[in-house]
Design a protein around this motif. Structure first.
Motif, PDB file in Angstrom:
ATOM      1  N   MET A 124     -11.789  -5.421   1.341  1.00 41.06           N
ATOM      2  CA  MET A 124     -11.140  -4.211   1.876  1.00 41.06           C
ATOM      3  C   MET A 124     -12.229  -3.177   2.141  1.00 41.06           C
ATOM      4  SD  MET A 124      -7.695  -4.775   1.332  1.00 41.06           S
ATOM      5  CE  MET A 124      -7.352  -6.511   1.079  1.00 41.06           C
ATOM      6  N   GLY A 125     -11.922  -2.167   2.954  1.00 43.86           N
ATOM      7  CA  GLY A 125     -12.906  -1.121   3.161  1.00 43.86           C
ATOM      8  C   GLY A 125     -12.525  -0.244   4.333  1.00 43.86           C
ATOM      9  N   ALA A 126     -13.398   0.715   4.604  1.00 47.01           N
ATOM     10  CA  ALA A 126     -13.180   1.621   5.744  1.00 47.01           C
ATOM     11  C   ALA A 126     -13.613   0.871   6.989  1.00 47.01           C
ATOM     12  CB  ALA A 126     -14.010   2.887   5.547  1.00 47.01           C
ATOM     13  N   LYS A 181      -3.334   2.952   0.715  1.00 48.67           N
ATOM     14  CA  LYS A 181      -3.825   4.015   1.612  1.00 48.67           C
ATOM     15  C   LYS A 181      -3.016   4.058   2.911  1.00 48.67           C
ATOM     16  CE  LYS A 181      -5.925   1.218   4.596  1.00 48.67           C
ATOM     17  NZ  LYS A 181      -5.731   1.143   6.048  1.00 48.67           N
ATOM     18  N   ASN A 182      -2.392   2.936   3.278  1.00 50.21           N
ATOM     19  CA  ASN A 182      -1.576   2.937   4.502  1.00 50.21           C
ATOM     20  C   ASN A 182      -0.343   3.844   4.360  1.00 50.21           C
ATOM     21  OD1 ASN A 182      -3.200   1.255   6.044  1.00 50.21           O
ATOM     22  ND2 ASN A 182      -2.187  -0.623   5.355  1.00 50.21           N
ATOM     23  N   VAL A 183       0.166   3.974   3.143  1.00 55.11           N
ATOM     24  CA  VAL A 183       1.317   4.868   2.904  1.00 55.11           C
ATOM     25  C   VAL A 183       0.857   6.326   3.034  1.00 55.11           C
ATOM     26  CG1 VAL A 183       3.129   5.524   1.276  1.00 55.11           C
ATOM     27  CG2 VAL A 183       2.311   3.137   1.345  1.00 55.11           C
ATOM     28  N   ALA A 235     -13.149   5.893   0.916  1.00 58.99           N
ATOM     29  CA  ALA A 235     -13.644   5.785   2.304  1.00 58.99           C
ATOM     30  C   ALA A 235     -12.574   5.218   3.232  1.00 58.99           C
ATOM     31  CB  ALA A 235     -14.904   4.919   2.341  1.00 58.99           C
ATOM     32  N   ASP A 236     -11.865   4.197   2.790  1.00 62.87           N
ATOM     33  CA  ASP A 236     -10.813   3.632   3.641  1.00 62.87           C
ATOM     34  C   ASP A 236      -9.670   4.641   3.823  1.00 62.87           C
ATOM     35  OD1 ASP A 236      -9.513   1.833   5.243  1.00 62.87           O
ATOM     36  OD2 ASP A 236      -8.898   0.483   3.649  1.00 62.87           O
ATOM     37  N   LEU A 237      -9.381   5.372   2.743  1.00 67.23           N
ATOM     38  CA  LEU A 237      -8.338   6.401   2.850  1.00 67.23           C
ATOM     39  C   LEU A 237      -8.709   7.412   3.944  1.00 67.23           C
ATOM     40  CD1 LEU A 237      -5.758   7.736   1.568  1.00 67.23           C
ATOM     41  CD2 LEU A 237      -7.334   9.067   0.176  1.00 67.23           C
ATOM     42  N   ILE A 238      -9.955   7.850   3.928  1.00 64.10           N
ATOM     43  CA  ILE A 238     -10.390   8.861   4.908  1.00 64.10           C
ATOM     44  C   ILE A 238     -10.318   8.299   6.327  1.00 64.10           C
ATOM     45  CG2 ILE A 238     -12.372  10.223   5.731  1.00 64.10           C
ATOM     46  CD1 ILE A 238     -13.215  10.483   2.734  1.00 64.10           C
ATOM     47  N   THR A 239     -10.897   7.119   6.558  1.00 69.63           N
ATOM     48  CA  THR A 239     -10.950   6.617   7.935  1.00 69.63           C
ATOM     49  C   THR A 239      -9.541   6.340   8.477  1.00 69.63           C
ATOM     50  OG1 THR A 239     -12.268   5.238   9.408  1.00 69.63           O
ATOM     51  CG2 THR A 239     -11.229   4.073   7.619  1.00 69.63           C
ATOM     52  N   THR A 240      -8.671   5.827   7.613  1.00 67.08           N
ATOM     53  CA  THR A 240      -7.318   5.517   8.097  1.00 67.08           C
ATOM     54  C   THR A 240      -6.530   6.787   8.380  1.00 67.08           C
ATOM     55  OG1 THR A 240      -7.430   3.563   6.713  1.00 67.08           O
ATOM     56  CG2 THR A 240      -5.302   4.059   7.650  1.00 67.08           C
TER      57      THR A 240
END
Ligand code: NAD
Ligand code: 13P
Length: 327
Positions: A124-126, A181-183, A235-240
């Motif tokens: 998983m990741g950004a 993070k998608n939610v 990081a993934d939270l931010i980019t998404t």
């Protein structure tokens, strides 16, 4: 050591077959042009990538299996793979989502392990796909259960000069970060659609991150705090929340005052690609409801209620801001 000493050159890629408007089959076009003209147009795949519409043939004799498909199709895919793969195969899931069964939530890596009897890591990741495709620098996190050597094999396989991968021993933490993070991104999209500004969006992201951590640790006490600081976490939270499809569709949903459904917006805006956040919000809500945790997760619950039209988009701030006590 060269990659060719360690890994087979040919990568067989199962493609869910579709007939394109030209009448051609997607898999045939990919093999003819080295390009997935429907889902990643303009990007040349390596010539060693061979599209195969036959699932059984695609996995035959493979000892490393990479799963990356929208999560809602995985149960059916696993059912079709039972008895068709090598006993010593290793899997890795890039899929952000979960299944909720009668017995409780089931992460996709666990679904793979349980149904196919093989070990599964996660990555998983950004990692917004079209940015990686043009080789812009990004990072990713491999989550593994016990076997560090296997994790290192995956790191070596995926690592490039522009895609920096590291491994952590926290498969559930890594996978829950990617899933949850998608939610939060749906919530961030509502804020954008209502033009509430950057401070509000940052607040939703912070509250969301706090709920991601609390939910993950309640489900799996072994989840590590440090995982939330890896690429798979913050990081993934931010980019998404800045550039993902979940954010984009949620923005349109809020702009339309919730009058156009997510199904309609997904079909119109994503042209065959799939949203993960709306179904994940429902799945998370089912877990919260079943376990009596709704009060502890006001943001997650509110996102789901907005998605199904039970609350207006503006509820994202009215309802998400009260502070639950997790201790
Ligand atoms: P997508 O959302 O673009 O969906 C389209 C894909 O679904 C196509 O490959 C299509 O062939 C396939 N598909 C359609 N109907 C199907 C069916 N009935 N059965 C099986 N497959 C079917 O897919 P994606 O963006 O590649 O996402 C796959 C997973 O990867 C998701 O869990 C997503 O969260 C994760 N992910 C995506 C990105 C990204 O930027 N796209 C980044 C990181 C992780
Ligand atoms: P979206 O599905 O919202 O586009 O997010 C892609 C992603 O997971 C980036 O890491």
């Amino acid at each position: 050591m060269s990659y060719h000493c360690v890994y087979a050159d040919e990568v067989r890629m199962w493609v869910f077959e579709e007939v394109l408007p030209t009448g051609e089959k997607l898999s045939e076009v990919i093999n003819k042009t080295n390009e997935n003209i429907k889902y990643l147009p303009g990007i040349k795949l390596g010539k060693n990538v061979v599209a195969d519409p036959d699932l059984e043939n695609a996995v035959r004799d493979a000892n490393m299996l990479v799963f990356v498909t929208p999560h809602q199709f995985m149960e059916g895919i696993c059912r079709r793979l039972v008895g068709k793969i090598r006993d010593d195969a290793e899997a890795i899931s890039l899929i952000k989502g979960m299944e909720v069964k009668k017995e409780g939530p089931c992460m996709i890596s666990a679904l793979i392990s349980e149904q196919l009897g093989i070990n599964s890591c996660v990555l998983m990741g950004a990692n917004i796909a079209n940015e990686i495709a043009v080789e812009k620098f990004s990072e990713a996190t491999v989550g593994y259960r016990k076997d560090k050597e296997i994790a290192e094999k995956w790191v070596q396989l995926f690592n490039t000069s522009y895609f920096m991968v590291s491994a952590v021993q926290d498969v559930e933490g890594v996978e829950l970060c990617g899933t949850l993070k998608n939610v939060v991104a749906i919530g961030a999209g509502f804020v954008d659609g209502l033009e509430m500004g950057n401070n509000t969006k940052a607040a939703i992201m912070r509250i969301g991150l706090r709920e991601m951590k609390a939910f993950s640790k309640l489900l799996f006490p072994s989840v590590k705090d440090s995982t939330f600081f890896e690429s798979c976490g913050v990081a993934d939270l931010i980019t998404t929340c800045l550039g993902g499809r979940n954010r984009k569709c949620a923005e349109a949903f809020a702009r339309n005052g919730g009058k156009r459904s997510f199904d309609e917006l997904e079909a119109e805006m994503l042209q065959g690609q799939k949203l993960q956040g709306v179904s994940t919000a429902k799945e998370v809500y089912e877990v919260l409801n079943h376990r009596g945790w709704l009060e502890l997760f006001p943001l997650f619950s509110t996102v789901h209620k907005i998605c199904i039209g039970q609350l207006p988009p503006s509820a994202i701030v009215e309802y998400s801001e009260h502070k639950p006590n997790y201790s």
